[in-house]
Motif scaffolding. Structure first.
Motif, PDB file in Angstrom:
ATOM      1  N   SER A   1       0.847  -1.179   0.000  1.00 53.86           N
ATOM      2  CA  SER A   1       0.000   0.000   0.000  1.00 53.86           C
ATOM      3  C   SER A   1       0.889   1.238   0.000  1.00 53.86           C
ATOM      4  O   SER A   1       2.095   1.146  -0.243  1.00 53.86           O
ATOM      5  CB  SER A   1      -0.970   0.007   1.182  1.00 53.86           C
ATOM      6  N   LYS A   2       0.281   2.387   0.282  1.00 55.62           N
ATOM      7  CA  LYS A   2       1.000   3.649   0.111  1.00 55.62           C
ATOM      8  C   LYS A   2       0.588   4.644   1.188  1.00 55.62           C
ATOM      9  O   LYS A   2      -0.463   4.503   1.810  1.00 55.62           O
ATOM     10  CB  LYS A   2       0.697   4.231  -1.272  1.00 55.62           C
ATOM     11  N   VAL A   3       1.436   5.660   1.354  1.00 59.54           N
ATOM     12  CA  VAL A   3       1.090   6.791   2.187  1.00 59.54           C
ATOM     13  C   VAL A   3       0.964   7.996   1.263  1.00 59.54           C
ATOM     14  O   VAL A   3       1.821   8.237   0.417  1.00 59.54           O
ATOM     15  CB  VAL A   3       2.126   7.024   3.309  1.00 59.54           C
ATOM     16  N   TRP A   4      -0.132   8.735   1.437  1.00 55.25           N
ATOM     17  CA  TRP A   4      -0.488   9.774   0.466  1.00 55.25           C
ATOM     18  C   TRP A   4      -1.082  10.963   1.204  1.00 55.25           C
ATOM     19  O   TRP A   4      -2.266  11.223   1.160  1.00 55.25           O
ATOM     20  CB  TRP A   4      -1.482   9.194  -0.544  1.00 55.25           C
ATOM     21  N   THR A   5      -0.238  11.644   1.949  1.00 55.26           N
ATOM     22  CA  THR A   5      -0.680  12.798   2.727  1.00 55.26           C
ATOM     23  C   THR A   5       0.558  13.577   3.135  1.00 55.26           C
ATOM     24  O   THR A   5       1.684  13.168   2.856  1.00 55.26           O
ATOM     25  CB  THR A   5      -1.486  12.349   3.963  1.00 55.26           C
ATOM     26  N   SER A   6       0.362  14.696   3.820  1.00 56.17           N
ATOM     27  CA  SER A   6       1.484  15.518   4.278  1.00 56.17           C
ATOM     28  C   SER A   6       1.562  15.519   5.799  1.00 56.17           C
ATOM     29  O   SER A   6       0.540  15.478   6.493  1.00 56.17           O
ATOM     30  CB  SER A   6       1.331  16.959   3.771  1.00 56.17           C
ATOM     31  N   GLY A   7       2.790  15.558   6.310  1.00 58.66           N
ATOM     32  CA  GLY A   7       2.988  15.625   7.753  1.00 58.66           C
ATOM     33  C   GLY A   7       3.277  14.269   8.363  1.00 58.66           C
ATOM     34  O   GLY A   7       2.672  13.267   7.981  1.00 58.66           O
ATOM     35  N   ARG A   8       4.194  14.233   9.330  1.00 57.20           N
ATOM     36  CA  ARG A   8       4.583  12.970   9.959  1.00 57.20           C
ATOM     37  C   ARG A   8       3.408  12.301  10.661  1.00 57.20           C
ATOM     38  O   ARG A   8       3.128  11.112  10.434  1.00 57.20           O
ATOM     39  CB  ARG A   8       5.715  13.217  10.957  1.00 57.20           C
ATOM     40  N   ASP A   9       2.729  13.035  11.521  1.00 61.33           N
ATOM     41  CA  ASP A   9       1.643  12.434  12.298  1.00 61.33           C
ATOM     42  C   ASP A   9       0.492  11.981  11.409  1.00 61.33           C
ATOM     43  O   ASP A   9      -0.089  10.906  11.632  1.00 61.33           O
ATOM     44  CB  ASP A   9       1.132  13.427  13.344  1.00 61.33           C
TER      45      ASP A   9
ATOM     46  N   ASN B   1       3.330   9.032  -5.111  1.00 61.59           N
ATOM     47  CA  ASN B   1       3.530  10.236  -5.933  1.00 61.59           C
ATOM     48  C   ASN B   1       4.446  11.265  -5.270  1.00 61.59           C
ATOM     49  O   ASN B   1       4.290  12.470  -5.480  1.00 61.59           O
ATOM     50  CB  ASN B   1       2.180  10.880  -6.286  1.00 61.59           C
ATOM     51  N   LEU B   2       5.374  10.774  -4.443  1.00 56.27           N
ATOM     52  CA  LEU B   2       6.388  11.618  -3.786  1.00 56.27           C
ATOM     53  C   LEU B   2       5.792  12.665  -2.846  1.00 56.27           C
ATOM     54  O   LEU B   2       6.456  13.656  -2.521  1.00 56.27           O
ATOM     55  CB  LEU B   2       7.278  12.317  -4.826  1.00 56.27           C
ATOM     56  N   VAL B   3       4.575  12.469  -2.367  1.00 50.47           N
ATOM     57  CA  VAL B   3       3.951  13.441  -1.467  1.00 50.47           C
ATOM     58  C   VAL B   3       4.678  13.433  -0.117  1.00 50.47           C
ATOM     59  O   VAL B   3       4.710  12.415   0.576  1.00 50.47           O
ATOM     60  CB  VAL B   3       2.452  13.134  -1.271  1.00 50.47           C
ATOM     61  N   ASP B   4       5.286  14.558   0.235  1.00 53.44           N
ATOM     62  CA  ASP B   4       6.049  14.705   1.487  1.00 53.44           C
ATOM     63  C   ASP B   4       7.002  13.528   1.670  1.00 53.44           C
ATOM     64  O   ASP B   4       7.093  12.924   2.749  1.00 53.44           O
ATOM     65  CB  ASP B   4       5.106  14.832   2.688  1.00 53.44           C
ATOM     66  N   VAL B   5       7.734  13.237   0.609  1.00 50.90           N
ATOM     67  CA  VAL B   5       8.553  12.020   0.568  1.00 50.90           C
ATOM     68  C   VAL B   5       9.639  11.995   1.631  1.00 50.90           C
ATOM     69  O   VAL B   5       9.914  10.941   2.221  1.00 50.90           O
ATOM     70  CB  VAL B   5       9.133  11.819  -0.853  1.00 50.90           C
ATOM     71  N   ALA B   6      10.266  13.131   1.916  1.00 52.27           N
ATOM     72  CA  ALA B   6      11.344  13.143   2.910  1.00 52.27           C
ATOM     73  C   ALA B   6      10.818  12.752   4.295  1.00 52.27           C
ATOM     74  O   ALA B   6      11.428  11.942   5.008  1.00 52.27           O
ATOM     75  CB  ALA B   6      12.009  14.514   2.955  1.00 52.27           C
TER      76      ALA B   6
ATOM     77  N   ILE C   1       8.944   4.179  -3.466  1.00 56.80           N
ATOM     78  CA  ILE C   1       8.303   5.409  -3.923  1.00 56.80           C
ATOM     79  C   ILE C   1       7.557   5.109  -5.211  1.00 56.80           C
ATOM     80  O   ILE C   1       7.869   4.161  -5.921  1.00 56.80           O
ATOM     81  CB  ILE C   1       9.314   6.553  -4.158  1.00 56.80           C
ATOM     82  N   THR C   2       6.561   5.946  -5.510  1.00 62.49           N
ATOM     83  CA  THR C   2       5.765   5.738  -6.712  1.00 62.49           C
ATOM     84  C   THR C   2       5.532   7.049  -7.455  1.00 62.49           C
ATOM     85  O   THR C   2       5.586   8.130  -6.882  1.00 62.49           O
ATOM     86  CB  THR C   2       4.367   5.158  -6.392  1.00 62.49           C
ATOM     87  N   HIS C   3       5.272   6.906  -8.745  1.00 60.61           N
ATOM     88  CA  HIS C   3       4.676   7.979  -9.538  1.00 60.61           C
ATOM     89  C   HIS C   3       4.051   7.367 -10.781  1.00 60.61           C
ATOM     90  O   HIS C   3       4.237   6.177 -11.056  1.00 60.61           O
ATOM     91  CB  HIS C   3       5.679   9.067  -9.909  1.00 60.61           C
ATOM     92  N   TYR C   4       3.313   8.185 -11.515  1.00 61.71           N
ATOM     93  CA  TYR C   4       2.579   7.653 -12.661  1.00 61.71           C
ATOM     94  C   TYR C   4       2.725   8.509 -13.911  1.00 61.71           C
ATOM     95  O   TYR C   4       2.062   8.253 -14.920  1.00 61.71           O
ATOM     96  CB  TYR C   4       1.095   7.527 -12.317  1.00 61.71           C
TER      97      TYR C   4
END
Length: 296
Positions: free
Chosen positions: A103-111, A136-141, A161-164
């Protein structure tokens, strides 16, 4: 009737190859960083698994997929109900130990990222995720640091990591070069070949496994070949449908570990997994396949 279904039914009637599916077993390729074997054909869940009603047709899809040796099931919190449907079906069929769940994580912010990933674990009913990817590299770092920690603690087995879209390749390339990831999920098909210029060679160099998304270019490939015959020499490669033609071309690239076509129909998953069996095209055959497609 959609173009793929029409073409597949015609092929079934003409070639009478349905029985051949019964013994289909998907070939594997090792994950470069670990050596773990991964079947060449997986399944994506965008749109097709986002259902609120009876999931029975999808039960048959995953059952057939698993029986053929399929393992990779890829989802995301952005796919609506897909994660929950995957979790429900795999639990009811007792498939968890047979599958490679991603699966993936798709949001901003650590928490917020942690909250979203915890939800994915619950929805997919897993205690440890085989692969968690930054979508999609959202907040990837930020998410990469969390995932490194989770991997060290055994909560995830691999991170990626993913992108399309090719417009993001410069950024994707930069992150792959960091060496932080075991997986790269990227678009790659006969209609979208940009990845083979730099990203696929880079993945080989960095020993990063590649999952190819958008293998049918959102169905555009079937529109392109509508009413067109397969070349006579396709049979030499064990290709009996256009879907197999498209998928076999993708997974024959040595950098690609798996491609993840999405489907909600058992007849299509049988067709798809057959592309991962038999022989794979060599470089000369790949070129011939691409040239034939370009000429249509």
């Amino acid at each position: 009737m959609d173009p793929r279904r029409r073409a597949l039914l015609a092929a079934l009637a003409a070639a009478a190859f349905t029985p051949a599916y019964a013994n289909t077993r998907i070939m594997t390729r090792p994950i470069p960083g670990s050596g773990e074997e991964l079947p060449l054909i997986g399944i994506g869940t965008w749109q097709t698994f986002d259902v609120r009603g009876d999931p029975s047709p999808l039960r048959e899809v995953l059952k057939v997929f698993s029986q053929a040796g399929g393992r990779v099931v890829d989802s995301s919190p952005m796919y609506g109900a897909a994660e929950s449907v995957v979790g429900e079906i795999t639990a009811s069929l007792a498939l968890r130990d047979k599958l490679f769940m991603a699966s993936k994580v798709w949001t901003s912010g650590r928490d917020e990222g942690i909250r979203q990933m915890e939800n994915s674990f619950r929805r997919m009913r897993v205690e440890r995720m085989d692969l968690m990817q930054v979508h999609n590299l959202v907040d990837v770092a930020t998410h990469t640091e969390t995932l490194k920690d989770w991997k060290a603690k055994g909560r995830v087995r691999y991170i990626g990591i993913t992108h399309y879209t090719a417009s993001a390749y410069t950024d994707v390339e930069r992150w792959v070069k960091t060496g932080a990831y075991e997986f790269l999920q990227i678009n790659y098909s006969l209609a979208e070949r940009d990845a083979e210029r730099r990203l696929l060679p880079l993945a080989q160099e960095k020993k990063v496994a590649v999952i190819a998304n958008r293998p049918f270019a959102e169905g555009a490939l079937f529109g392109r070949v509508k009413g067109k015959p397969l070349p006579p020499w396709a049979a030499e490669l064990g290709i009996r449908s256009w879907a197999q033609y498209f998928l076999k071309w993708i997974v024959s690239h040595p950098a690609v570990n798996c491609t993840i076509p999405g489907t909600g129909k058992a007849e299509h998953i049988r067709d798809n997994v057959a592309a991962g069996s038999g022989v794979l095209p060599d470089e000369a055959a790949r070129k011939r396949m691409a040239e034939y497609f370009s000429g249509l």
